[in-house]
Design a protein around this motif. Structure first.
Motif, PDB file in Angstrom:
ATOM      1  N   PRO A   1     -32.855   2.817  -7.896  1.00  0.00           N
ATOM      2  CA  PRO A   1     -32.501   4.037  -7.162  1.00  0.00           C
ATOM      3  C   PRO A   1     -32.689   5.305  -7.987  1.00  0.00           C
ATOM      4  N   GLU A   2     -32.437   5.232  -9.300  1.00  0.00           N
ATOM      5  CA  GLU A   2     -32.639   6.402 -10.155  1.00  0.00           C
ATOM      6  C   GLU A   2     -34.105   6.797 -10.194  1.00  0.00           C
ATOM      7  N   ILE A   3     -34.989   5.798 -10.227  1.00  0.00           N
ATOM      8  CA  ILE A   3     -36.421   6.078 -10.154  1.00  0.00           C
ATOM      9  C   ILE A   3     -36.755   6.730  -8.812  1.00  0.00           C
ATOM     10  N   PHE A   4     -36.171   6.192  -7.755  1.00  0.00           N
ATOM     11  CA  PHE A   4     -36.461   6.740  -6.424  1.00  0.00           C
ATOM     12  C   PHE A   4     -36.051   8.195  -6.330  1.00  0.00           C
ATOM     13  N   TRP A   5     -34.880   8.557  -6.853  1.00  0.00           N
ATOM     14  CA  TRP A   5     -34.444   9.957  -6.756  1.00  0.00           C
ATOM     15  C   TRP A   5     -35.381  10.874  -7.524  1.00  0.00           C
ATOM     16  N   GLY A   6     -35.943  10.396  -8.621  1.00  0.00           N
ATOM     17  CA  GLY A   6     -36.937  11.203  -9.325  1.00  0.00           C
ATOM     18  C   GLY A   6     -38.157  11.461  -8.463  1.00  0.00           C
ATOM     19  N   GLN A   7     -38.622  10.436  -7.770  1.00  0.00           N
ATOM     20  CA  GLN A   7     -39.754  10.599  -6.856  1.00  0.00           C
ATOM     21  C   GLN A   7     -39.379  11.517  -5.696  1.00  0.00           C
ATOM     22  N   PHE A   8     -38.195  11.328  -5.167  1.00  0.00           N
ATOM     23  CA  PHE A   8     -37.724  12.130  -4.041  1.00  0.00           C
ATOM     24  C   PHE A   8     -37.703  13.614  -4.398  1.00  0.00           C
ATOM     25  N   ARG A   9     -37.229  13.937  -5.597  1.00  0.00           N
ATOM     26  CA  ARG A   9     -37.136  15.338  -6.005  1.00  0.00           C
ATOM     27  C   ARG A   9     -38.517  15.966  -6.152  1.00  0.00           C
ATOM     28  N   ARG A  10     -39.522  15.192  -6.493  1.00  0.00           N
ATOM     29  CA  ARG A  10     -40.864  15.743  -6.659  1.00  0.00           C
ATOM     30  C   ARG A  10     -41.669  15.731  -5.368  1.00  0.00           C
ATOM     31  N   ARG A  11     -41.537  14.664  -4.615  1.00  0.00           N
ATOM     32  CA  ARG A  11     -42.463  14.434  -3.512  1.00  0.00           C
ATOM     33  C   ARG A  11     -41.983  14.998  -2.184  1.00  0.00           C
ATOM     34  N   TRP A  12     -40.671  15.099  -1.981  1.00  0.00           N
ATOM     35  CA  TRP A  12     -40.170  15.538  -0.672  1.00  0.00           C
ATOM     36  C   TRP A  12     -39.326  16.803  -0.752  1.00  0.00           C
ATOM     37  N   ALA A  13     -38.430  16.898  -1.705  1.00  0.00           N
ATOM     38  CA  ALA A  13     -37.370  17.911  -1.681  1.00  0.00           C
ATOM     39  C   ALA A  13     -37.816  19.358  -1.859  1.00  0.00           C
ATOM     40  N   PRO A  14     -38.795  19.693  -2.716  1.00  0.00           N
ATOM     41  CA  PRO A  14     -39.022  21.106  -3.046  1.00  0.00           C
ATOM     42  C   PRO A  14     -39.248  22.032  -1.855  1.00  0.00           C
ATOM     43  N   GLY A  15     -40.095  21.636  -0.913  1.00  0.00           N
ATOM     44  CA  GLY A  15     -40.379  22.516   0.216  1.00  0.00           C
ATOM     45  C   GLY A  15     -39.171  22.759   1.099  1.00  0.00           C
ATOM     46  N   PHE A  16     -38.383  21.732   1.337  1.00  0.00           N
ATOM     47  CA  PHE A  16     -37.194  21.871   2.182  1.00  0.00           C
ATOM     48  C   PHE A  16     -36.088  22.612   1.435  1.00  0.00           C
ATOM     49  N   GLU A  17     -35.986  22.383   0.138  1.00  0.00           N
ATOM     50  CA  GLU A  17     -34.984  23.085  -0.657  1.00  0.00           C
ATOM     51  C   GLU A  17     -35.272  24.582  -0.676  1.00  0.00           C
ATOM     52  N   ALA A  18     -36.547  24.941  -0.779  1.00  0.00           N
ATOM     53  CA  ALA A  18     -36.911  26.353  -0.762  1.00  0.00           C
ATOM     54  C   ALA A  18     -36.550  26.996   0.576  1.00  0.00           C
ATOM     55  N   LEU A  19     -36.736  26.269   1.667  1.00  0.00           N
ATOM     56  CA  LEU A  19     -36.389  26.786   2.989  1.00  0.00           C
ATOM     57  C   LEU A  19     -34.883  27.050   3.100  1.00  0.00           C
ATOM     58  N   LEU A  20     -34.062  26.130   2.614  1.00  0.00           N
ATOM     59  CA  LEU A  20     -32.619  26.309   2.673  1.00  0.00           C
ATOM     60  C   LEU A  20     -32.159  27.414   1.726  1.00  0.00           C
ATOM     61  N   ASP A  21     -32.752  27.468   0.540  1.00  0.00           N
ATOM     62  CA  ASP A  21     -32.396  28.528  -0.406  1.00  0.00           C
ATOM     63  C   ASP A  21     -32.698  29.907   0.175  1.00  0.00           C
ATOM     64  N   TRP A  22     -33.783  30.020   0.905  1.00  0.00           N
ATOM     65  CA  TRP A  22     -34.125  31.298   1.529  1.00  0.00           C
ATOM     66  C   TRP A  22     -33.010  31.749   2.467  1.00  0.00           C
ATOM     67  N   GLY A  23     -32.506  30.825   3.295  1.00  0.00           N
ATOM     68  CA  GLY A  23     -31.435  31.183   4.220  1.00  0.00           C
ATOM     69  C   GLY A  23     -30.160  31.598   3.504  1.00  0.00           C
ATOM     70  N   VAL A  24     -29.841  30.889   2.422  1.00  0.00           N
ATOM     71  CA  VAL A  24     -28.640  31.235   1.656  1.00  0.00           C
ATOM     72  C   VAL A  24     -28.814  32.595   0.982  1.00  0.00           C
ATOM     73  N   ASN A  25     -29.972  32.824   0.378  1.00  0.00           N
ATOM     74  CA  ASN A  25     -30.211  34.085  -0.328  1.00  0.00           C
ATOM     75  C   ASN A  25     -30.263  35.275   0.611  1.00  0.00           C
ATOM     76  N   GLU A  26     -30.648  35.035   1.858  1.00  0.00           N
ATOM     77  CA  GLU A  26     -30.685  36.109   2.854  1.00  0.00           C
ATOM     78  C   GLU A  26     -29.327  36.344   3.497  1.00  0.00           C
ATOM     79  N   GLY A  27     -28.332  35.562   3.104  1.00  0.00           N
ATOM     80  CA  GLY A  27     -26.999  35.729   3.648  1.00  0.00           C
ATOM     81  C   GLY A  27     -26.796  35.128   5.027  1.00  0.00           C
ATOM     82  N   LEU A  28     -27.691  34.199   5.411  1.00  0.00           N
ATOM     83  CA  LEU A  28     -27.585  33.585   6.737  1.00  0.00           C
ATOM     84  C   LEU A  28     -26.564  32.454   6.767  1.00  0.00           C
ATOM     85  N   TYR A  29     -26.300  31.853   5.599  1.00  0.00           N
ATOM     86  CA  TYR A  29     -25.424  30.685   5.571  1.00  0.00           C
ATOM     87  C   TYR A  29     -24.510  30.733   4.360  1.00  0.00           C
ATOM     88  N   ASP A  30     -23.229  30.580   4.624  1.00  0.00           N
ATOM     89  CA  ASP A  30     -22.219  30.477   3.580  1.00  0.00           C
ATOM     90  C   ASP A  30     -21.481  29.165   3.793  1.00  0.00           C
TER      91      ASP A  30
END
Length: 476
Positions: A251-280
């Motif tokens: 599972p630790e190996i999988f989370w490393g793959q997950f962070r590289r292969r899937w998470a970055p684009g979706f994390e950036a989308l959520l961070d944008w909403g938080v930084n714009e003050g849309l979500y607290d």
């Protein structure tokens, strides 16, 4: 003289298109070769009544427009817009993952070399950043499919109040589940996901494994009780192993793959909403609306990722003893890979008893949001007639739905739900469940060279040096 009517004097008809075509389209999207498709199709039709030859498959693919990479003949210029569209969601995808995503989601067949040429031409800095690294190697032993299931949680999105949990079958590398929820610390929730998969598969592993976190006590208890009910000879030991730091390797190996292969684009989308003050996340109303809108959409995206993950064949790794192939094929047909299936068939009434005891379906932790809030949100949703949720409009839908709730300041029922949700979430998020007081399950210690023929090992260098993460050629 050959019999023109067939071996038994009867002409064998080809399998009907209405049955075969959807399967062929799916197998082509999954990257199977024509001979592999012909073999797999035999599991879906009566071979005594029908036939489907390799030559017929090639003709059907031409008629149905299912061209190969050579037939589609994409160039660097023609495939560029599609690659950029995929990169909006997966900005850090490697060439292997990009090829699979193009094939499965865009129905675009393109050689890996064309993708590499495009990236070297238009994104050279990213290519330079994806270099092989040497890591310390460690080993993980397993005898065959379903001997062991491993579990682990992932809390890197805590700032969004989103949490992940994964269940893996380590011999095949098959992902049993990958869930996102508003908590991953409740043992009843985790046990419920385990019961769902056992029910779907009709079987359970010999042993389960996790890190020592108390959120895994539900699976430890539920699996142990289920094994004891079906085999009383095991009633003296816990049928679960707790592994300490960095010892639950897969599972630790999988989370490393997950962070590289899937998470970055979706994390950036959520961070944008938080930084714009849309979500607290500290605002109860915003958090409930956010969960109601985002969790189902993110789960849908995770399901697509897992389908690609389970259906993709990794490149051969000389450091791995495990069979080479797609995880889904190894998991479902281990005998084709010189292995065996150790799954224990589950008696459904026993599973129901375990679920009722450790993961009752009516427990509040299984509710996405409180039922009263969900009912009101569904009313607003239906009245607004929102389009299908996607990354382009999800924040707009969230803001509109949030405003619908804010426009009802005198709704006493809603205010009561909000007050209760703050307290209940804190209680349900990390409910404590003691593990059974039984001696731990112990396995004979293995050393390198001690494994039988069908035993395999995973090395930790998969997390960073596997070809799936690299744009560069093998010679780089």
């Amino acid at each position: 003289m050959p019999n023109p009517q067939g071996t038994n004097g009867y002409k064998v008809s080809p399998a009907p298109d209405i049955l075969i075509r959807p399967l062929v389209e799916q197998f082509v999207a999954d990257g199977y070769t024509n001979p592999e498709i012909v073999t797999k199709l035999k599991d879906y039709y009566d071979t005594d009544r029908y036939s489907f030859s390799l030559a017929l498959l090639k003709k059907k693919r031409m008629v149905w427009g299912l061209k190969s990479a050579r037939g589609q003949a994409h160039s660097v210029d023609s495939v560029g817009p599609t690659i950029e569209r995929v990169r909006e969601r997966f900005p850090h995808q490697g060439s292997h993952d990009m090829r699979v995503t193009l094939r499965q989601e865009e129905r675009v067949m393109v050689p890996r070399q064309v993708i590499l040429d495009y990236m070297n031409l238009h994104h050279p800095d990213e290519v330079k950043g994806r270099r092989k690294r040497r890591l310390k190697r460690s080993y993980f032993w397993t005898a065959g499919v379903n001997e062991l299931w491993c579990f682990d949680q992932h809390d890197k999105w805590r700032r969004f109040q989103l949490f992940f949990h994964v269940g893996l079958e380590p011999f095949s590398g098959y992902v049993l589940w990958l869930k996102v929820w508003w908590t991953n610390h409740n043992p009843r929730l985790i046990c419920g996901w385990y019961c769902d998969v056992v029910e779907r598969l009709g079987g359970m592993p010999l042993i389960t494994q996790s890190d020592p976190g108390t959120e895994n006590n539900g699976i430890a208890n539920g699996h142990t009780l289920l094994r004891h009910m079906q085999d009383p000879a095991l009633d003296k030991t816990l049928q679960h192993t707790f592994k300490g730091s960095h010892r639950n390797i897969k599972p630790e190996i999988f989370w490393g793959q997950f962070r590289r292969r899937w998470a970055p684009g979706f994390e950036a989308l959520l961070d944008w909403g938080v930084n714009e003050g849309l979500y607290d996340a500290d605002d109860a109303l915003q958090r409930l609306v956010f969960h109601y809108v985002f969790i189902p959409w993110i789960q849908q995206e995770l399901n697509c990722f897992i389908e690609r993950f389970n259906g993709s064949k990794p490149r051969r790794n000389s450091h791995k003893l495990l069979p080479h192939g797609r995880p889904v094929d190894i998991f479902k047909n281990p005998e084709l890979f010189e292995s065996r299936n150790f799954a224990v068939k589950v008696h459904p009434p026993y599973l129901t008893e375990v679920r009722d005891k450790y993961a009752p379906p009516d427990h509040p932790v299984f509710h996405l949001v409180p039922p009263a809030f969900s009912l009101q949100a569904r009313t607003f949703w239906d009245a607004a007639n929102y389009p299908q949720v996607g990354r382009e409009n999800i924040w707009d839908i969230y803001l509109h739905l949030l405003q619908q709730f804010r426009d009802q300041p005198n709704n006493m029922e809603l205010r009561t739900v909000m007050a209760l949700s703050v307290n209940s979430n804190e209680e349900d998020e990390s409910e404590f469940m003691p593990v059974m007081e039984l001696p731990p399950h112990r396995q004979r210690r293995r050393v390198v060279g001690d494994a039988p023929q069908n035993t395999g090992g995973y090395s930790s260098d998969e997390a960073d040096t596997d070809f799936e993460y690299e744009w560069t050629d093998d010679s780089d």
